[in-house]
Design a protein around this motif. Structure first.
Motif, PDB file in Angstrom:
ATOM      1  N   GLU A 136      -1.137  19.980  21.233  1.00  0.00           N
ATOM      2  CA  GLU A 136      -1.806  19.673  19.974  1.00  0.00           C
ATOM      3  C   GLU A 136      -0.832  19.659  18.803  1.00  0.00           C
ATOM      4  O   GLU A 136      -0.996  18.894  17.840  1.00  0.00           O
ATOM      5  CB  GLU A 136      -2.923  20.682  19.706  1.00  0.00           C
ATOM      6  N   GLN A 137       0.189  20.514  18.870  1.00  0.00           N
ATOM      7  CA  GLN A 137       1.172  20.541  17.784  1.00  0.00           C
ATOM      8  C   GLN A 137       1.993  19.256  17.770  1.00  0.00           C
ATOM      9  O   GLN A 137       2.253  18.679  16.704  1.00  0.00           O
ATOM     10  CB  GLN A 137       2.074  21.765  17.935  1.00  0.00           C
ATOM     11  N   ALA A 138       2.413  18.818  18.944  1.00  0.00           N
ATOM     12  CA  ALA A 138       3.127  17.550  19.024  1.00  0.00           C
ATOM     13  C   ALA A 138       2.253  16.404  18.542  1.00  0.00           C
ATOM     14  O   ALA A 138       2.721  15.493  17.835  1.00  0.00           O
ATOM     15  CB  ALA A 138       3.598  17.307  20.457  1.00  0.00           C
ATOM     16  N   GLU A 139       0.978  16.449  18.902  1.00  0.00           N
ATOM     17  CA  GLU A 139       0.055  15.385  18.495  1.00  0.00           C
ATOM     18  C   GLU A 139      -0.114  15.350  16.979  1.00  0.00           C
ATOM     19  O   GLU A 139      -0.275  14.277  16.389  1.00  0.00           O
ATOM     20  CB  GLU A 139      -1.292  15.575  19.188  1.00  0.00           C
ATOM     21  N   GLU A 140      -0.058  16.525  16.325  1.00  0.00           N
ATOM     22  CA  GLU A 140      -0.120  16.560  14.860  1.00  0.00           C
ATOM     23  C   GLU A 140       1.061  15.818  14.251  1.00  0.00           C
ATOM     24  O   GLU A 140       0.903  15.069  13.280  1.00  0.00           O
ATOM     25  CB  GLU A 140      -0.113  18.001  14.360  1.00  0.00           C
ATOM     26  N   ILE A 141       2.246  16.053  14.800  1.00  0.00           N
ATOM     27  CA  ILE A 141       3.440  15.387  14.276  1.00  0.00           C
ATOM     28  C   ILE A 141       3.339  13.879  14.479  1.00  0.00           C
ATOM     29  O   ILE A 141       3.687  13.089  13.592  1.00  0.00           O
ATOM     30  CB  ILE A 141       4.711  15.951  14.941  1.00  0.00           C
ATOM     31  N   VAL A 142       2.852  13.468  15.641  1.00  0.00           N
ATOM     32  CA  VAL A 142       2.692  12.042  15.926  1.00  0.00           C
ATOM     33  C   VAL A 142       1.687  11.421  14.964  1.00  0.00           C
ATOM     34  O   VAL A 142       1.938  10.357  14.374  1.00  0.00           O
ATOM     35  CB  VAL A 142       2.259  11.832  17.390  1.00  0.00           C
ATOM     36  N   ALA A 143       0.531  12.082  14.784  1.00  0.00           N
ATOM     37  CA  ALA A 143      -0.501  11.552  13.882  1.00  0.00           C
ATOM     38  C   ALA A 143       0.015  11.480  12.444  1.00  0.00           C
ATOM     39  O   ALA A 143      -0.253  10.511  11.718  1.00  0.00           O
ATOM     40  CB  ALA A 143      -1.755  12.423  13.962  1.00  0.00           C
ATOM     41  N   PHE A 144       0.755  12.507  12.021  1.00  0.00           N
ATOM     42  CA  PHE A 144       1.355  12.515  10.683  1.00  0.00           C
ATOM     43  C   PHE A 144       2.303  11.326  10.517  1.00  0.00           C
ATOM     44  O   PHE A 144       2.264  10.628   9.499  1.00  0.00           O
ATOM     45  CB  PHE A 144       2.104  13.831  10.469  1.00  0.00           C
ATOM     46  N   SER A 145       3.148  11.090  11.511  1.00  0.00           N
ATOM     47  CA  SER A 145       4.118   9.991  11.437  1.00  0.00           C
ATOM     48  C   SER A 145       3.417   8.649  11.267  1.00  0.00           C
ATOM     49  O   SER A 145       3.820   7.818  10.445  1.00  0.00           O
ATOM     50  CB  SER A 145       4.995   9.979  12.693  1.00  0.00           C
ATOM     51  N   HIS A 146       2.374   8.435  12.047  1.00  0.00           N
ATOM     52  CA  HIS A 146       1.635   7.173  11.953  1.00  0.00           C
ATOM     53  C   HIS A 146       0.961   7.036  10.585  1.00  0.00           C
ATOM     54  O   HIS A 146       0.975   5.954   9.986  1.00  0.00           O
ATOM     55  CB  HIS A 146       0.600   7.100  13.063  1.00  0.00           C
ATOM     56  N   ALA A 147       0.396   8.132  10.076  1.00  0.00           N
ATOM     57  CA  ALA A 147      -0.280   8.087   8.784  1.00  0.00           C
ATOM     58  C   ALA A 147       0.696   7.786   7.652  1.00  0.00           C
ATOM     59  O   ALA A 147       0.374   7.024   6.725  1.00  0.00           O
ATOM     60  CB  ALA A 147      -1.006   9.412   8.526  1.00  0.00           C
ATOM     61  N   MET A 148       1.891   8.352   7.720  1.00  0.00           N
ATOM     62  CA  MET A 148       2.878   8.124   6.672  1.00  0.00           C
ATOM     63  C   MET A 148       3.367   6.670   6.667  1.00  0.00           C
ATOM     64  O   MET A 148       3.598   6.086   5.604  1.00  0.00           O
ATOM     65  CB  MET A 148       4.072   9.070   6.847  1.00  0.00           C
ATOM     66  N   THR A 149       3.526   6.097   7.835  1.00  0.00           N
ATOM     67  CA  THR A 149       3.939   4.693   7.895  1.00  0.00           C
ATOM     68  C   THR A 149       2.851   3.785   7.334  1.00  0.00           C
ATOM     69  O   THR A 149       3.141   2.799   6.649  1.00  0.00           O
ATOM     70  CB  THR A 149       4.287   4.297   9.337  1.00  0.00           C
ATOM     71  N   ARG A 150       1.585   4.116   7.596  1.00  0.00           N
ATOM     72  CA  ARG A 150       0.486   3.281   7.097  1.00  0.00           C
ATOM     73  C   ARG A 150       0.324   3.381   5.581  1.00  0.00           C
ATOM     74  O   ARG A 150      -0.120   2.434   4.936  1.00  0.00           O
ATOM     75  CB  ARG A 150      -0.823   3.691   7.782  1.00  0.00           C
ATOM     76  N   ASP A 151       0.658   4.530   5.000  1.00  0.00           N
ATOM     77  CA  ASP A 151       0.418   4.768   3.578  1.00  0.00           C
ATOM     78  C   ASP A 151       1.590   4.223   2.757  1.00  0.00           C
ATOM     79  O   ASP A 151       2.644   4.850   2.655  1.00  0.00           O
ATOM     80  CB  ASP A 151       0.237   6.267   3.324  1.00  0.00           C
ATOM     81  N   ARG A 152       1.403   3.087   2.133  1.00  0.00           N
ATOM     82  CA  ARG A 152       2.495   2.439   1.413  1.00  0.00           C
ATOM     83  C   ARG A 152       2.836   3.130   0.103  1.00  0.00           C
ATOM     84  O   ARG A 152       3.844   2.789  -0.524  1.00  0.00           O
ATOM     85  CB  ARG A 152       2.152   0.966   1.150  1.00  0.00           C
ATOM     86  N   THR A 153       2.010   4.094  -0.320  1.00  0.00           N
ATOM     87  CA  THR A 153       2.326   4.818  -1.548  1.00  0.00           C
ATOM     88  C   THR A 153       3.301   5.966  -1.302  1.00  0.00           C
ATOM     89  O   THR A 153       3.809   6.556  -2.257  1.00  0.00           O
ATOM     90  CB  THR A 153       1.045   5.378  -2.204  1.00  0.00           C
ATOM     91  N   VAL A 154       3.571   6.305  -0.046  1.00  0.00           N
ATOM     92  CA  VAL A 154       4.540   7.354   0.286  1.00  0.00           C
ATOM     93  C   VAL A 154       5.933   6.721   0.374  1.00  0.00           C
ATOM     94  O   VAL A 154       6.144   5.772   1.127  1.00  0.00           O
ATOM     95  CB  VAL A 154       4.191   8.048   1.615  1.00  0.00           C
ATOM     96  N   ARG A 155       6.883   7.280  -0.394  1.00  0.00           N
ATOM     97  CA  ARG A 155       8.208   6.667  -0.427  1.00  0.00           C
ATOM     98  C   ARG A 155       9.319   7.603   0.048  1.00  0.00           C
ATOM     99  O   ARG A 155      10.466   7.167   0.202  1.00  0.00           O
ATOM    100  CB  ARG A 155       8.497   6.141  -1.836  1.00  0.00           C
ATOM    101  N   ALA A 156       9.018   8.871   0.276  1.00  0.00           N
ATOM    102  CA  ALA A 156      10.006   9.799   0.837  1.00  0.00           C
ATOM    103  C   ALA A 156       9.283  11.025   1.368  1.00  0.00           C
ATOM    104  O   ALA A 156       8.228  11.409   0.864  1.00  0.00           O
ATOM    105  CB  ALA A 156      11.048  10.206  -0.198  1.00  0.00           C
ATOM    106  N   ILE A 157       9.883  11.638   2.408  1.00  0.00           N
ATOM    107  CA  ILE A 157       9.293  12.810   3.060  1.00  0.00           C
ATOM    108  C   ILE A 157      10.345  13.902   3.170  1.00  0.00           C
ATOM    109  O   ILE A 157      11.498  13.630   3.554  1.00  0.00           O
ATOM    110  CB  ILE A 157       8.771  12.457   4.466  1.00  0.00           C
ATOM    111  N   VAL A 158       9.957  15.131   2.852  1.00  0.00           N
ATOM    112  CA  VAL A 158      10.780  16.323   3.111  1.00  0.00           C
ATOM    113  C   VAL A 158      10.134  17.064   4.276  1.00  0.00           C
ATOM    114  O   VAL A 158       8.938  17.359   4.245  1.00  0.00           O
ATOM    115  CB  VAL A 158      10.878  17.228   1.876  1.00  0.00           C
TER     116      VAL A 158
END
Length: 266
Positions: free
Chosen positions: A31-53
């Motif tokens: 489930e933890q790995a799946e959270e990271i995967v879901a987060f990655s996909h969401a960040m790519t879809r969201d065009r208002t996000v321009r950098a991640i820490v």
């Protein structure tokens, strides 16, 4: 149970924190790995996000897999060889492709030990900043296992084959000064200032049009494995796309009028 990945937003900058400080942010469940995967996909879809820490809560960045589970042959490490293989393929090994395909630039703020899979994840970022008190290790062999999270592919490309072999085959930890000498990290920062410095760098990236930084990141990633001519063909296509964005024209106007750009992701 609280999410493993704590996600905060500061304008166009997202701060994602591994949030199991009592367990040194080990990754113990699918489930933890799946959270990271879901987060990655969401960040790519969201065009208002321009950098991640990307960083860790508490004293560690990420201490990799859970050694107690290994000892007890539980969790991810339970079952037959085929079941364990399938567990790796459907959990730990999903993280690498998800993070490397994430188009938004990622800054890893290595606040404490990044061990095994933790180091592999840090290597998937575009820029690594490291606290002066942190250590990193590709320590799989010390547990009688091999790099299962992508490190055998990532480390040689980042620091060269000999240094990667030294880290991987000894499993020894290196400190921040050695990581900087190896070129594994871009900067070493006093621990108290690490998060602020990582956010500052993220904001400098986010000050640019998001399509340009995303496509530039993609070119650099693809450039590691293709010929120059192939990369130039890709660059020509990306450049044509860029010229037809509203943010490109806004950037030109801002440059000529000596003002900050107001970018919308269009």
């Amino acid at each position: 149970m609280e999410p493993f990945l704590l996600v905060e937003r500061d304008g166009p900058v997202v701060i994602a924190t591994f949030n199991r400080p009592d367990d040194r942010n080990t990754i113990t469940r699918a489930e933890q790995a799946e959270e990271i995967v879901a987060f990655s996909h969401a960040m790519t879809r969201d065009r208002t996000v321009r950098a991640i820490v990307l960083t860790g809560a508490g004293k560690a960045f990420c201490a990799g897999g859970n050694v107690k589970d290994m000892q007890e042959r539980g969790g991810m490490f339970a079952g037959s060889p085929y079941q364990i293989r399938n567990s790796y393929r459907t959990s730990f090994q999903m993280v690498g492709p998800a993070l490397t395909e994430l188009e938004v630039p990622i800054i890893a703020a290595i606040n404490g030990p990044a061990i095994g899979l933790g180091l592999d994840i840090a290597c998937m970022a575009d820029i690594r900043l490291m606290a002066d008190t942190a250590v990193v290790a590709e320590s799989y062999v010390k547990l009688g296992i091999i790099p299962g999270g992508g490190g055998a592919w990532l480390l040689p490309r980042l620091i060269g084959p000999q240094r990667a072999a030294l880290m991987t085959l000894t499993g020894d930890a290196i400190d921040a000064a050695k990581a900087l000498e190896y070129g594994l990290v871009a900067e070493v920062v006093p621990a108290a200032n690490l998060r602020a410095r990582a956010v500052e760098v993220a904001q400098r990236i986010a000050a640019n049009p998001g399509h340009a930084t995303r496509l530039a990141k993609r070119l650099m990633r693809e450039g590691a494995d293709v010929k120059l001519d192939t990369l130039q063909q890709m660059a020509a296509a990306f450049q044509a796309l860029s010229h037809h964005t509203a943010d490109h024209h806004e950037a030109i106007d801002a440059f000529l009028n000596k003002r900050p750009g107001n970018f919308t992701g269009e």
